[in-house]
Every structure is written in structure tokens, then in C-alpha cells.
Design a protein around this motif. Structure first.
Motif, PDB file in Angstrom:
ATOM      1  N   LEU A 134       0.825  -1.217   0.000  1.00  0.00           N
ATOM      2  CA  LEU A 134       0.000   0.000   0.000  1.00  0.00           C
ATOM      3  C   LEU A 134       0.855   1.261   0.000  1.00  0.00           C
ATOM      4  O   LEU A 134       0.527   2.247  -0.664  1.00  0.00           O
ATOM      5  CB  LEU A 134      -0.922   0.006   1.218  1.00  0.00           C
ATOM      6  CG  LEU A 134      -2.069  -1.001   1.198  1.00  0.00           C
ATOM      7  CD1 LEU A 134      -2.800  -0.991   2.533  1.00  0.00           C
ATOM      8  CD2 LEU A 134      -3.029  -0.675   0.073  1.00  0.00           C
ATOM      9  N   ARG A 135       1.957   1.247   0.761  1.00  0.00           N
ATOM     10  CA  ARG A 135       2.834   2.421   0.845  1.00  0.00           C
ATOM     11  C   ARG A 135       3.752   2.550  -0.361  1.00  0.00           C
ATOM     12  O   ARG A 135       4.167   3.635  -0.723  1.00  0.00           O
ATOM     13  CB  ARG A 135       3.686   2.349   2.110  1.00  0.00           C
ATOM     14  CG  ARG A 135       2.938   2.633   3.366  1.00  0.00           C
ATOM     15  CD  ARG A 135       3.880   2.845   4.536  1.00  0.00           C
ATOM     16  NE  ARG A 135       4.985   1.917   4.554  1.00  0.00           N
ATOM     17  CZ  ARG A 135       4.976   0.734   5.153  1.00  0.00           C
ATOM     18  NH1 ARG A 135       3.916   0.334   5.787  1.00  0.00           N
ATOM     19  NH2 ARG A 135       6.024  -0.051   5.116  1.00  0.00           N
ATOM     20  N   GLY A 136       4.137   1.397  -0.939  1.00  0.00           N
ATOM     21  CA  GLY A 136       5.065   1.429  -2.069  1.00  0.00           C
ATOM     22  C   GLY A 136       6.517   1.410  -1.644  1.00  0.00           C
ATOM     23  O   GLY A 136       7.408   1.595  -2.464  1.00  0.00           O
ATOM     24  N   TRP A 137       6.774   1.181  -0.371  1.00  0.00           N
ATOM     25  CA  TRP A 137       8.134   1.140   0.164  1.00  0.00           C
ATOM     26  C   TRP A 137       8.333  -0.158   0.932  1.00  0.00           C
ATOM     27  O   TRP A 137       7.473  -0.561   1.704  1.00  0.00           O
ATOM     28  CB  TRP A 137       8.385   2.293   1.138  1.00  0.00           C
ATOM     29  CG  TRP A 137       8.426   3.630   0.505  1.00  0.00           C
ATOM     30  CD1 TRP A 137       7.410   4.514   0.403  1.00  0.00           C
ATOM     31  CD2 TRP A 137       9.554   4.251  -0.122  1.00  0.00           C
ATOM     32  NE1 TRP A 137       7.818   5.645  -0.251  1.00  0.00           N
ATOM     33  CE2 TRP A 137       9.135   5.511  -0.571  1.00  0.00           C
ATOM     34  CE3 TRP A 137      10.863   3.860  -0.331  1.00  0.00           C
ATOM     35  CZ2 TRP A 137       9.993   6.381  -1.234  1.00  0.00           C
ATOM     36  CZ3 TRP A 137      11.710   4.725  -0.988  1.00  0.00           C
ATOM     37  CH2 TRP A 137      11.272   5.972  -1.429  1.00  0.00           C
ATOM     38  N   GLY A 138       9.477  -0.794   0.756  1.00  0.00           N
ATOM     39  CA  GLY A 138       9.834  -1.976   1.522  1.00  0.00           C
ATOM     40  C   GLY A 138      10.272  -1.584   2.925  1.00  0.00           C
ATOM     41  O   GLY A 138      10.476  -0.407   3.232  1.00  0.00           O
ATOM     42  N   ARG A 139      10.424  -2.571   3.803  1.00  0.00           N
ATOM     43  CA  ARG A 139      10.793  -2.292   5.198  1.00  0.00           C
ATOM     44  C   ARG A 139      12.125  -1.559   5.321  1.00  0.00           C
ATOM     45  O   ARG A 139      12.265  -0.631   6.096  1.00  0.00           O
ATOM     46  CB  ARG A 139      10.905  -3.599   5.975  1.00  0.00           C
ATOM     47  CG  ARG A 139       9.633  -4.332   6.089  1.00  0.00           C
ATOM     48  CD  ARG A 139       9.846  -5.612   6.827  1.00  0.00           C
ATOM     49  NE  ARG A 139       8.984  -5.574   7.992  1.00  0.00           N
ATOM     50  CZ  ARG A 139       9.080  -6.378   9.003  1.00  0.00           C
ATOM     51  NH1 ARG A 139       9.998  -7.300   9.022  1.00  0.00           N
ATOM     52  NH2 ARG A 139       8.252  -6.272  10.012  1.00  0.00           N
ATOM     53  N   GLU A 140      13.122  -1.994   4.562  1.00  0.00           N
ATOM     54  CA  GLU A 140      14.459  -1.399   4.685  1.00  0.00           C
ATOM     55  C   GLU A 140      14.551  -0.029   4.025  1.00  0.00           C
ATOM     56  O   GLU A 140      15.371   0.787   4.408  1.00  0.00           O
ATOM     57  CB  GLU A 140      15.510  -2.325   4.054  1.00  0.00           C
ATOM     58  CG  GLU A 140      15.631  -3.662   4.732  1.00  0.00           C
ATOM     59  CD  GLU A 140      14.607  -4.671   4.230  1.00  0.00           C
ATOM     60  OE1 GLU A 140      14.010  -4.433   3.159  1.00  0.00           O
ATOM     61  OE2 GLU A 140      14.378  -5.676   4.910  1.00  0.00           O
TER      62      GLU A 140
END
Length: 64
Positions: free
Chosen positions: A36-42
């Protein structure tokens, strides 16, 4: 001679989810929240999302 008509773009195969890639590292995202955000955790620049960051203790840089 090649046709001047453009082919229509097709969506994902019915029954499969749309593929989403990280904006930072371009890896495919599998976590629903990250998708949903388009960003991975790292790579997520927003630290308010509560991801566990692995900060390493380092010696100070000499001269600074």
C-alpha cells in the motif's frame, strides 16, 4: 509493414494480484502494508511506521 495501431495493455491475470515494486530498491513487495505504501521495510523513509531498524554501533569517524 508494421501496423500503426497500438496494442491494448492487459491487466493482471484474473485471480492474481497486481505486482508492486519498492520505490527505493525496486524489489517486488509481498507485505500488504508495504504494498500500500510502495516502500519496503528497509527502504521506507518514514520512521513513524514502526519498522524495526537494525542500527549498528560504530566508532566515530576520525577528524570529525
Amino acid at each position: 509493414m508494421a501496423s500503426e495501431q497500438q496494442e491494448t495493455l492487459t491487466g493482471p491475470v484474473p485471480g492474481q494480484r497486481r505486482r508492486v515494486w519498492c520505490r527505493g530498491c525496486r524489489r517486488e513487495l509481498t507485505d500488504p502494508e508495504a504494498r500500500l505504501r510502495g516502500w519496503g521495510r528497509e527502504c521506507d523513509p518514514d520512521t513513524r511506521n514502526g519498522h524495526d531498524r537494525h542500527d549498528v554501533e560504530q566508532d566515530p569517524i576520525p577528524g570529525l
